[in-house]
Motif scaffolding. Structure first.
Motif, PDB file in Angstrom:
ATOM      1  N   TYR A  27     -10.043  12.842 -13.759  1.00 20.58           N
ATOM      2  CA  TYR A  27      -8.702  12.607 -13.223  1.00 20.58           C
ATOM      3  C   TYR A  27      -8.758  11.540 -12.137  1.00 20.58           C
ATOM      4  CZ  TYR A  27      -4.508  13.106 -10.452  1.00 20.58           C
ATOM      5  OH  TYR A  27      -3.367  12.831  -9.756  1.00 20.58           O
ATOM      6  N   HIS A  28      -7.849  10.618 -12.187  1.00 17.08           N
ATOM      7  CA  HIS A  28      -7.734   9.552 -11.211  1.00 17.08           C
ATOM      8  C   HIS A  28      -6.464   9.740 -10.401  1.00 17.08           C
ATOM      9  CE1 HIS A  28     -10.340   5.990 -10.983  1.00 17.08           C
ATOM     10  NE2 HIS A  28     -10.748   6.279 -12.196  1.00 17.08           N
ATOM     11  N   PRO A  29      -6.539   9.922  -9.085  1.00 16.87           N
ATOM     12  CA  PRO A  29      -5.314   9.957  -8.286  1.00 16.87           C
ATOM     13  C   PRO A  29      -4.566   8.634  -8.360  1.00 16.87           C
ATOM     14  CG  PRO A  29      -7.263   9.885  -6.874  1.00 16.87           C
ATOM     15  CD  PRO A  29      -7.740  10.138  -8.264  1.00 16.87           C
ATOM     16  N   GLY A  30      -5.296   7.584  -8.756  1.00 19.31           N
ATOM     17  CA  GLY A  30      -4.659   6.283  -8.912  1.00 19.31           C
ATOM     18  C   GLY A  30      -3.595   6.267  -9.998  1.00 19.31           C
ATOM     19  N   ILE A  31      -3.658   7.203 -10.938  1.00 21.76           N
ATOM     20  CA  ILE A  31      -2.652   7.264 -11.998  1.00 21.76           C
ATOM     21  C   ILE A  31      -1.285   7.574 -11.409  1.00 21.76           C
ATOM     22  CG2 ILE A  31      -1.902   8.501 -14.056  1.00 21.76           C
ATOM     23  CD1 ILE A  31      -4.848   9.007 -14.705  1.00 21.76           C
ATOM     24  N   ASP A  32      -1.225   8.591 -10.563  1.00 18.48           N
ATOM     25  CA  ASP A  32       0.050   8.944  -9.942  1.00 18.48           C
ATOM     26  C   ASP A  32       0.539   7.826  -9.027  1.00 18.48           C
ATOM     27  OD1 ASP A  32       0.074  11.381 -11.237  1.00 18.48           O
ATOM     28  OD2 ASP A  32      -0.888  12.443  -9.571  1.00 18.48           O
ATOM     29  N   ALA A  33      -0.394   7.208  -8.304  1.00 19.99           N
ATOM     30  CA  ALA A  33      -0.017   6.114  -7.408  1.00 19.99           C
ATOM     31  C   ALA A  33       0.542   4.934  -8.199  1.00 19.99           C
ATOM     32  CB  ALA A  33      -1.232   5.676  -6.585  1.00 19.99           C
ATOM     33  N   LYS A  34      -0.073   4.639  -9.332  1.00 24.80           N
ATOM     34  CA  LYS A  34       0.406   3.555 -10.184  1.00 24.80           C
ATOM     35  C   LYS A  34       1.779   3.879 -10.771  1.00 24.80           C
ATOM     36  CE  LYS A  34       0.292   0.048 -13.188  1.00 24.80           C
ATOM     37  NZ  LYS A  34       0.243  -1.369 -12.880  1.00 24.80           N
ATOM     38  N   ILE A 176      -9.861  -4.936   4.062  1.00 22.87           N
ATOM     39  CA  ILE A 176      -9.400  -4.909   2.681  1.00 22.87           C
ATOM     40  C   ILE A 176      -7.883  -4.759   2.636  1.00 22.87           C
ATOM     41  CG2 ILE A 176      -9.552  -3.751   0.443  1.00 22.87           C
ATOM     42  CD1 ILE A 176     -12.308  -2.736   1.251  1.00 22.87           C
ATOM     43  N   TYR A 177      -7.231  -5.741   2.025  1.00 23.19           N
ATOM     44  CA  TYR A 177      -5.812  -5.655   1.721  1.00 23.19           C
ATOM     45  C   TYR A 177      -5.693  -5.111   0.293  1.00 23.19           C
ATOM     46  CZ  TYR A 177      -5.064  -8.881   5.660  1.00 23.19           C
ATOM     47  OH  TYR A 177      -5.032  -9.479   6.905  1.00 23.19           O
ATOM     48  N   TYR A 178      -4.806  -4.149   0.087  1.00 23.99           N
ATOM     49  CA  TYR A 178      -4.698  -3.569  -1.255  1.00 23.99           C
ATOM     50  C   TYR A 178      -3.282  -3.054  -1.495  1.00 23.99           C
ATOM     51  CZ  TYR A 178      -4.775   1.031   0.977  1.00 23.99           C
ATOM     52  OH  TYR A 178      -4.471   2.124   1.745  1.00 23.99           O
ATOM     53  N   ASP A 179      -2.908  -2.992  -2.768  1.00 25.37           N
ATOM     54  CA  ASP A 179      -1.683  -2.294  -3.143  1.00 25.37           C
ATOM     55  C   ASP A 179      -2.017  -1.328  -4.267  1.00 25.37           C
ATOM     56  OD1 ASP A 179      -1.689  -3.648  -5.612  1.00 25.37           O
ATOM     57  OD2 ASP A 179      -0.203  -5.125  -4.983  1.00 25.37           O
ATOM     58  N   MET A 180      -1.011  -0.690  -4.851  1.00 22.77           N
ATOM     59  CA  MET A 180      -1.250   0.315  -5.876  1.00 22.77           C
ATOM     60  C   MET A 180      -0.861  -0.172  -7.269  1.00 22.77           C
ATOM     61  SD  MET A 180      -2.798   2.805  -4.623  1.00 22.77           S
ATOM     62  CE  MET A 180      -3.298   3.304  -2.961  1.00 22.77           C
ATOM     63  N   GLN A 181      -0.853  -1.485  -7.458  1.00 20.14           N
ATOM     64  CA  GLN A 181      -0.505  -2.035  -8.771  1.00 20.14           C
ATOM     65  C   GLN A 181      -1.538  -1.665  -9.823  1.00 20.14           C
ATOM     66  OE1 GLN A 181      -2.060  -5.004 -10.413  1.00 20.14           O
ATOM     67  NE2 GLN A 181      -0.730  -4.602 -12.167  1.00 20.14           N
ATOM     68  N   TYR A 186      -7.003   3.063  -5.954  1.00 24.09           N
ATOM     69  CA  TYR A 186      -7.042   4.259  -5.125  1.00 24.09           C
ATOM     70  C   TYR A 186      -8.474   4.781  -4.978  1.00 24.09           C
ATOM     71  CZ  TYR A 186      -5.391   8.744  -3.230  1.00 24.09           C
ATOM     72  OH  TYR A 186      -5.162   9.830  -2.439  1.00 24.09           O
ATOM     73  N   GLN A 187      -9.136   4.985  -6.104  1.00 20.82           N
ATOM     74  CA  GLN A 187     -10.490   5.538  -6.061  1.00 20.82           C
ATOM     75  C   GLN A 187     -11.495   4.541  -5.492  1.00 20.82           C
ATOM     76  OE1 GLN A 187     -12.562   6.568  -9.826  1.00 20.82           O
ATOM     77  NE2 GLN A 187     -12.700   8.638  -8.992  1.00 20.82           N
ATOM     78  N   ASN A 188     -11.288   3.262  -5.784  1.00 23.90           N
ATOM     79  CA  ASN A 188     -12.191   2.236  -5.268  1.00 23.90           C
ATOM     80  C   ASN A 188     -12.147   2.183  -3.739  1.00 23.90           C
ATOM     81  OD1 ASN A 188     -12.658  -1.142  -4.917  1.00 23.90           O
ATOM     82  ND2 ASN A 188     -14.069   0.003  -6.199  1.00 23.90           N
ATOM     83  N   ILE A 189     -10.944   2.230  -3.193  1.00 23.10           N
ATOM     84  CA  ILE A 189     -10.788   2.231  -1.743  1.00 23.10           C
ATOM     85  C   ILE A 189     -11.426   3.483  -1.146  1.00 23.10           C
ATOM     86  CG2 ILE A 189      -9.112   2.441   0.136  1.00 23.10           C
ATOM     87  CD1 ILE A 189      -9.310  -0.379  -0.972  1.00 23.10           C
ATOM     88  N   GLU A 190     -11.229   4.609  -1.793  1.00 19.93           N
ATOM     89  CA  GLU A 190     -11.805   5.866  -1.315  1.00 19.93           C
ATOM     90  C   GLU A 190     -13.330   5.804  -1.298  1.00 19.93           C
ATOM     91  OE1 GLU A 190     -11.537   9.521  -3.815  1.00 19.93           O
ATOM     92  OE2 GLU A 190     -10.329  10.272  -2.144  1.00 19.93           O
ATOM     93  N   THR A 191     -13.931   5.219  -2.338  1.00 17.56           N
ATOM     94  CA  THR A 191     -15.389   5.095  -2.414  1.00 17.56           C
ATOM     95  C   THR A 191     -15.924   4.204  -1.297  1.00 17.56           C
ATOM     96  OG1 THR A 191     -15.396   5.404  -4.813  1.00 17.56           O
ATOM     97  CG2 THR A 191     -17.312   4.316  -3.848  1.00 17.56           C
ATOM     98  N   ILE A 192     -15.271   3.069  -1.067  1.00 18.23           N
ATOM     99  CA  ILE A 192     -15.689   2.144  -0.019  1.00 18.23           C
ATOM    100  C   ILE A 192     -15.539   2.801   1.355  1.00 18.23           C
ATOM    101  CG2 ILE A 192     -15.111  -0.019   1.149  1.00 18.23           C
ATOM    102  CD1 ILE A 192     -14.390  -1.143  -1.630  1.00 18.23           C
ATOM    103  N   GLU A 193     -14.436   3.487   1.546  1.00 18.06           N
ATOM    104  CA  GLU A 193     -14.189   4.154   2.831  1.00 18.06           C
ATOM    105  C   GLU A 193     -15.268   5.195   3.121  1.00 18.06           C
ATOM    106  OE1 GLU A 193     -10.235   5.760   5.170  1.00 18.06           O
ATOM    107  OE2 GLU A 193     -10.369   6.037   2.996  1.00 18.06           O
ATOM    108  N   LEU A 205      -8.506  -1.074   6.685  1.00 13.82           N
ATOM    109  CA  LEU A 205      -7.764  -1.014   5.429  1.00 13.82           C
ATOM    110  C   LEU A 205      -6.297  -1.313   5.701  1.00 13.82           C
ATOM    111  CD1 LEU A 205      -9.285   2.238   3.869  1.00 13.82           C
ATOM    112  CD2 LEU A 205      -9.804  -0.129   3.250  1.00 13.82           C
ATOM    113  N   ILE A 206      -5.745  -2.249   4.945  1.00 10.31           N
ATOM    114  CA  ILE A 206      -4.352  -2.641   5.119  1.00 10.31           C
ATOM    115  C   ILE A 206      -3.632  -2.501   3.792  1.00 10.31           C
ATOM    116  CG2 ILE A 206      -2.767  -4.485   5.801  1.00 10.31           C
ATOM    117  CD1 ILE A 206      -5.071  -5.674   7.461  1.00 10.31           C
ATOM    118  N   GLN A 207      -2.782  -1.488   3.671  1.00  9.21           N
ATOM    119  CA  GLN A 207      -2.047  -1.303   2.429  1.00  9.21           C
ATOM    120  C   GLN A 207      -0.858  -2.262   2.382  1.00  9.21           C
ATOM    121  OE1 GLN A 207      -0.886   2.683   1.434  1.00  9.21           O
ATOM    122  NE2 GLN A 207       0.100   2.067  -0.477  1.00  9.21           N
TER     123      GLN A 207
END
Length: 249
Positions: A27-34, A176-181, A186-193, A205-207
């Motif tokens: 499961y990817h939390p990034g799915i819901d974010a996307k 890191i600048y990121y969005d949820m496109q 989501y998971q990549n940012i979590e791993t780096i953090e 981190l700058i969303q």
């Protein structure tokens, strides 16, 4: 060739899979974010078109005016992603998806279509050699070899916003600048953090959570922009090995 394609809509968004993310068995939390990000974009003319099958075959594009990238132009479409992976490669799906985008752009009276590229193909950018076969040409560049590719219908061309060519920030920390496109963000940012916290590495981190923030970014961007020691490094998603290479600089 199976030509059964489907476009995501506010009505079917909840039930349709998001193509690239189906490669992950967890499961990817990034799915819901996307999905949430898409829900706000679809009414802006954003298009997510995919093969109606369990496969990574899709194109995602939007009017440049509402595309979350620091690129400016008159009445263009911007292509975020065009992917055909696995067993579906070589069946003409990529060509069909691009032709759909081109036809859609012409029908809506667009000036053309553009996308982010680079002199050397980046892992998380769509295949620019394929785009050039479809008539795209380089219309703008940055000093670190990123390119803006465009297919123009009327001779006008888009360009990187001037701030996108800055490629420097005052903050010297890993930034890191990121969005949820992209659902992998989501998971990549979590791993780096987690890695940075474990190794006492300062991290900012700058969303990018508004269109204006995206247009004002100090670097090229396709959902991610990474800086270290004040210098722009990449738009690629990073695994830990890639992160370590940057931190050695």
């Amino acid at each position: 060739m199976d030509t059964d394609f489907i476009n995501l809509t506010p009505e079917n968004l909840v039930n349709e899979h998001l193509c690239c993310i189906i490669r992950s068995k967890k499961y990817h939390p990034g799915i819901d974010a996307k999905r949430k990000w898409l829900a706000d974009r679809l009414n802006e003319g954003h298009v997510f078109r995919k093969l109606n099958a369990k496969a990574t075959v899709f194109i995602e594009y939007a009017p440049l005016e509402t595309a979350w990238v620091p690129i400016i132009g008159d009445n263009y479409y911007y292509v975020y992603c065009l992917w055909v992976l696995g067993n579906e490669k070589g069946k003409g799906y990529g060509r069909s998806l691009m032709e759909y985008c081109i036809a859609d752009a012409k029908e809506k009276g667009k000036s053309g279509i553009c996308m982010l590229g680079a002199k050397k193909q980046k892992a998380w950018l769509s295949d620019q050699s394929f785009a050039k076969k479809c008539g795209f040409e380089v219309v703008d560049t940055t000093e670190n070899e990123y390119e803006l590719l465009a297919l123009t219908f009327n001779g006008t061309t888009p360009k990187f916003a001037q701030n996108a060519k800055k490629q420097e920030i005052e903050n010297k920390e890993l930034t890191i600048y990121y969005d949820m496109q992209c659902p992998f963000i989501y998971q990549n940012i979590e791993t780096i953090e987690q890695y940075c916290e474990m190794h006492d590495i300062p991290l900012t981190l700058i969303q990018v959570d508004t269109l204006q923030k995206a247009k004002d970014l100090p670097c090229v961007f396709n959902n991610l922009g990474i800086f270290y020691k004040g210098n722009f490094e990449t738009v690629n998603l990073l695994d830990i090995a890639g992160l370590k290479r940057i931190l050695k600089k």
